[in-house]
Design an enzyme around this catalytic site. Structure first.
Site, PDB file in Angstrom:
ATOM      1  CB  SER A  61      -1.080   0.062   1.022  1.00 16.30           C
ATOM      2  OG  SER A  61      -2.097   1.163   1.045  1.00 16.30           O
ATOM      3  CG  ASP A 116      -6.172  -3.212  -3.885  1.00 18.31           C
ATOM      4  OD1 ASP A 116      -6.416  -2.085  -3.385  1.00 18.31           O
ATOM      5  OD2 ASP A 116      -4.959  -3.497  -3.381  1.00 18.31           O
ATOM      6  CG  HIS A 123      -5.731  -2.465   0.021  1.00 16.41           C
ATOM      7  ND1 HIS A 123      -4.959  -2.075  -1.026  1.00 16.41           N
ATOM      8  CD2 HIS A 123      -5.236  -1.541   1.001  1.00 16.41           C
ATOM      9  CE1 HIS A 123      -3.918  -1.297  -0.684  1.00 16.41           C
ATOM     10  NE2 HIS A 123      -4.102  -0.855   0.743  1.00 16.41           N
TER      11      HIS A 123
END
Length: 221
Positions: A135, A183, A198
Site C-alpha cells: 500500500s 483493490d 486490499h
C-alpha cells in the site's frame, strides 16, 4: 503518483470509516525476524549476523510496528519456508505510515529505506537486498528508487497493493507487483476506497508466490 487534496480527503475518510470487513491489522510486539508473527523486525539495525537475503519492508497506512500485519509477517514466513530462516534477514522501515503521508509518497520513508539498504551492504557486502512494500509502503519503495545510486545495488523489488501499480521502480531492474482484483488502491479505476481485496495479500497465496520469485531472481534456494 500525484495525490490531490481531494484524494487525500478520500484516503482519510476510508481509513476512519467503518470497514466492510474485519481488519487483520492489530497488536503484537517484540522485534527481530526470529519472531515471524511480530509486527516489528530490526535485523539491520540490530546488526544481526549476515545472511544471503536482506528484505527491507515498508508497511501500509496506519499499520503497527515497522512491518505491519497484512503483508510483512506473511512474506517473512513464506521466505523462511522457501529458502530457510538461516538465509533471511528482515527489516522494517520506521516511517510514520500516516494517512497524510499518502500525499507525499510516504514522507521520509524512501530516504530511510535507502539508508537501511546502505547500512545492510556496509555490514554484509555480499547480501542481496530486496525492497518491498504494501500500500503506502509501495510509494516508499518508488521514492527510494529515485534516491538509489550504483553503490547501493538492489536485487529486486516486490510490491503489494501499490498505488503506482504498473509503474517501474527507478534503478531496480527486477520488479514484481501484486494487485488484487477489486483493490481500488492499485486497480483502475482507482477510488482509494479500502476494500477487502486490499487486505488479502498475506492470505491469498501472493506472499508465497513472492517468496518463490525472490528465490528465483536471486538464486538463493
Amino acid at each position: 503518483m500525484h495525490i490531490t487534496p481531494t484524494l487525500l480527503l478520500t484516503l482519510a475518510a476510508t481509513a476512519t470509516a467503518a470497514p466492510q470487513f474485519t481488519w487483520p491489522w492489530g497488536g503484537g510486539g517484540g522485534s527481530g525476524s526470529s519472531g515471524s508473527t511480530s509486527n516489528t523486525a530490526n535485523d539491520i539495525t540490530n546488526k544481526a549476523p549476515c545472511k544471503a537475503l536482506t528484505v527491507i519492508f515498508a508497511r501500509g497506512t496506519n499499520e503497527r510496528g515497522n512491518i505491519g500485519s497484512v503483508v510483512g509477517p506473511p512474506l517473512l514466513r513464506a521466505l523462511q519456508a522457501k529458502v530457510g530462516a538461516e538465509k533471511v534477514n528482515y527489516q522494517g522501515v520506521p516511517y510514520a505510515a500516516s494517512v497524510a503521508g499518502n500525499a507525499n509518497g510516504g514522507g521520509n520513508g524512501g530516504s530511510l529505506m535507502v539508508s537501511l539498504a546502505q547500512q545492510a551492504l556496509q555490514q554484509c557486502p555480499s547480501t542481496k537486498i530486496i525492497l518491498s512494500g504494501y500500500s503506502q509502503g509501495g510509494s516508499v519503495v518508488h521514492k527510494a528508487g529515485t534516491l538509489l545510486t550504483a553503490s547501493t545495488p538492489i536485487a529486486a523489488a516486490v510490491l503489494f497493493g501499490d498505488p503506482a501499480n504498473g509503474s517501474p521502480v527507478a534503478n531496480v531492474r527486477n520488479l514484481k507487483q501484486y494487485c488484487n482484483s477489486g483493490d481500488r488502491v492499485c486497480e483502475a479505476p482507482k477510488s482509494f476506497a479500502i476494500t477487502a481485496a486490499h487486505a488479502a495479500y498475506g492470505r491469498n497465496g501472493n506472499a508465497e508466490d513472492a517468496a518463490a520469485y525472490i528465490s528465483g531472481v536471486t538464486g538463493v534456494v
